[in-house]
Scaffold this motif. Sequence first.
Motif, PDB file in Angstrom:
ATOM      1  N   LEU B  24       0.875  -1.169   0.000  1.00  0.00           N
ATOM      2  CA  LEU B  24       0.000   0.000   0.000  1.00  0.00           C
ATOM      3  C   LEU B  24       0.912   1.218   0.000  1.00  0.00           C
ATOM      4  O   LEU B  24       1.840   1.285   0.811  1.00  0.00           O
ATOM      5  N   TYR B  26       1.171   5.583  -0.020  1.00  0.00           N
ATOM      6  CA  TYR B  26       0.424   6.785   0.341  1.00  0.00           C
ATOM      7  C   TYR B  26       0.464   7.791  -0.805  1.00  0.00           C
ATOM      8  O   TYR B  26       1.522   8.046  -1.390  1.00  0.00           O
ATOM      9  N   LEU B  49     -19.119   5.223   1.548  1.00  0.00           N
ATOM     10  CA  LEU B  49     -17.801   5.643   2.034  1.00  0.00           C
ATOM     11  C   LEU B  49     -17.611   7.152   1.912  1.00  0.00           C
ATOM     12  O   LEU B  49     -18.219   7.805   1.062  1.00  0.00           O
ATOM     13  N   TRP B  52     -11.297  10.204   2.360  1.00  0.00           N
ATOM     14  CA  TRP B  52     -10.384  10.125   3.531  1.00  0.00           C
ATOM     15  C   TRP B  52      -9.822  11.498   3.900  1.00  0.00           C
ATOM     16  O   TRP B  52      -9.832  11.881   5.069  1.00  0.00           O
ATOM     17  N   ARG B  53      -9.284  12.225   2.899  1.00  0.00           N
ATOM     18  CA  ARG B  53      -8.699  13.559   3.155  1.00  0.00           C
ATOM     19  C   ARG B  53      -9.085  14.482   2.002  1.00  0.00           C
ATOM     20  O   ARG B  53      -8.311  14.662   1.055  1.00  0.00           O
ATOM     21  N   GLU B 146      -9.247   2.684  -9.172  1.00  0.00           N
ATOM     22  CA  GLU B 146      -8.180   3.178  -8.299  1.00  0.00           C
ATOM     23  C   GLU B 146      -8.461   4.601  -7.818  1.00  0.00           C
ATOM     24  O   GLU B 146      -8.049   4.977  -6.725  1.00  0.00           O
ATOM     25  N   GLU B 148     -11.386   5.633  -7.042  1.00  0.00           N
ATOM     26  CA  GLU B 148     -12.252   5.364  -5.885  1.00  0.00           C
ATOM     27  C   GLU B 148     -11.402   4.984  -4.668  1.00  0.00           C
ATOM     28  O   GLU B 148     -11.630   5.465  -3.555  1.00  0.00           O
ATOM     29  N   HIS B 149     -10.415   4.134  -4.904  1.00  0.00           N
ATOM     30  CA  HIS B 149      -9.558   3.640  -3.809  1.00  0.00           C
ATOM     31  C   HIS B 149      -8.796   4.778  -3.144  1.00  0.00           C
ATOM     32  O   HIS B 149      -8.727   4.848  -1.912  1.00  0.00           O
ATOM     33  N   ALA B 152     -11.093   7.021  -1.073  1.00  0.00           N
ATOM     34  CA  ALA B 152     -11.567   6.424   0.182  1.00  0.00           C
ATOM     35  C   ALA B 152     -10.452   6.180   1.177  1.00  0.00           C
ATOM     36  O   ALA B 152     -10.694   6.179   2.394  1.00  0.00           O
ATOM     37  N   THR B 153      -9.210   5.973   0.696  1.00  0.00           N
ATOM     38  CA  THR B 153      -8.140   5.536   1.612  1.00  0.00           C
ATOM     39  C   THR B 153      -6.892   6.407   1.576  1.00  0.00           C
ATOM     40  O   THR B 153      -6.004   6.230   2.400  1.00  0.00           O
ATOM     41  N   GLN B 154      -6.795   7.313   0.601  1.00  0.00           N
ATOM     42  CA  GLN B 154      -5.590   8.123   0.358  1.00  0.00           C
ATOM     43  C   GLN B 154      -4.387   7.243   0.022  1.00  0.00           C
ATOM     44  O   GLN B 154      -3.236   7.692   0.077  1.00  0.00           O
ATOM     45  N   THR B 155      -4.632   6.018  -0.359  1.00  0.00           N
ATOM     46  CA  THR B 155      -3.559   5.087  -0.723  1.00  0.00           C
ATOM     47  C   THR B 155      -3.918   4.364  -2.011  1.00  0.00           C
ATOM     48  O   THR B 155      -5.046   4.468  -2.505  1.00  0.00           O
TER      49      THR B 155
END
Lengths: 201, 464
Positions: B24, B26, B49, B52-53, B146, B148-149, B152-155
């Motif tokens: 993973l 960042y 969801l 994230w930031r 990606e 979307e990913h 949602a996760t900043q990663t």
Amino acid sequence: MPDQVTGLMAAFPQPNVDTDVIMPKRFLITITREGLADGTLADLRFDEDNNKRPDFVLNQAPWTEASILVVGDNFGCGSSREHAVWGLMQLGIKGVIGTGFAGIFYDNARKNGLALPIVSPEVRDALIQIARDPNAGACSIDITNRQISVGTQTHSFDMDDATRGALLEGRDDTLDSLKLAESIRAHERTLTEKMRVSVIQ
Amino acid sequence: MTRTLYDKLVDAHKVCDLPDGDMLVYVDFHIMNEYTSPQAFSGLDHKGLKVWRPEAHLSVVDHVNATRQRDPHDDASKLLIDNLENNCKKHNIAFYGLGDPRQGIEHVVVPEQGLVAPGMLIACGDSHTTTYGAYGALGFGIGTSEVEHVLATQTLRYKRLKTMLVTVDGALAPGVTAKDIIMKVVQVVGAGGANGYAVEFAGSAIRDQDMSGRMTICNMAVELGARAALIAADEKTLEKIKGHAHSASIDFGGTEWRSDDGAVHDQTFDIAAEDIAPLVSWGTSPDQSVPIDGLVPTAADTATPKSKAALERALDYMGLSAGQPVQDIAIDSAFIGSCTNSRIEDLRAAAAVLKGQKVATGVTAIVVPGSTFTRLQAEREGIDKVFIDAGFDWRPESGCSMCLAMNDDIAMDGERIASSTNRNFEGRQGRGARTHLMSPAMVAAAAVKGHLADVREFQTEGAE
């Protein structure tokens, strides 16, 4: 996702088939993932008057039923548009066998469960020959054992473990990665203030 | 233990290893456009969801918008533009839309706003995100899943690439530009020759380039399959990142973002700068190019039956004959624009050729500045007048426009275009359209002559 992808192979050996060709831009003006089957490879499948081009393999029996493509080098190059993968799958394509794929296309395929076995140029050329035989019968891509079987031939293929796992498990990467939220926060705690980008609205 | 610049960037951004061999990483900063993001936002909604930031993302309208006027040219493009604006409002994400003085092509806007610096990891749902490697940042294109990913996760899930070092040493001949360097690299390495690699560019000819030229080089590295392109940060880099809207608030380090001496790459290519001539593409893949004083290849130039078949298909699509001089190829249109070559330096170089000249009769010539900011700067310098006096259509709005013809700038079937863009694929600029890639100064030369032409005949010494 089953561990086998089985279907008829069609030969599509043209090199450098890019995502503009796989999904022409006039089909990209959409906010959904659906309705892309007609646009897939549209300029190869249809002429200017929207008649089927008889010289294109997917318009010829028995390959109108094909669900596996055997392709030329560098398939999926160009634009990042995931619409190319969505469209291929909506057209009924479940696997694309090639010698190598452009990176973003490869990752997009994995996210959506489209299998992309990588074989040597020699094996690809052998499969192209078989795919051109209308009586070749079904091909089977065994994801678990990384093997392609068609007729009397069996060939192994390359697929990295993470991609293989994604295909077999059909997982949701976004939800899985959120389970690692604490690791993400731990990384963020190591960032200085000027490493935390904040875009002016 | 010596490390490459690429490995340093990956190591610095690794959040954790994953059991299946991926990791993973960042994402420091993420850019979105209106056409590859809608399904990512609907994915978030579907899964319930949040972002994230939100402050680490920027959305820009560039791919589908008209550049003849500000208002959307049709309902479909308006739908995409409005959809992005609504998604950004809902999730509190910065949105530089039509009419915003910061709007433009995403990869032109980001450096102008000071949102790229050495040491960053930048992702965007656009393949030309490799551009940021010019700053010693790891930039790469991603698909919508990606997007979307990262929202949602900043990663992102990431697999470490192999590394390739392309060294271009020596002095460029007059009239040879960054565009010619990268077209030469694509020709040598091949389209797809760098699939699975991160490519670092080094050598005196690379270091001698200004930041705009370095961006052109890293931008088109994706045409050789590179998932990332990198150039070590140096004093030019640090100078260029000063004075923009975000400059004071972003710092990931400086000239330490370079490969260690003796760092080992998996593959290397060496190109002599003296061997590079002004290039034009003749075919339908970016690696199919020849010097402007050369000939369209013949079957005798091909190594295998397969490459002969590819040559024949390309010649048929392009409407060319094997062995014909490329300067005999007459054009219908000239287009200067795109994330590859629409910055102020590109406009200046083309204007230097066009000064006192006229576009040939029958040629339609268009210039779309890369951003509103760039356009206004060009207008302050009087560059717009040079283009307009020469007979170019100086567009009042910015965007990708005829590079990929997702707006109303669509070439006709058979239309032949001298283009400062990045891809000469079949159908790229319109169904049946025939694209010849070249530097912006070469596009200007072709526009004046009415056929592909040698910029060196225009006395452009001193121009970039």
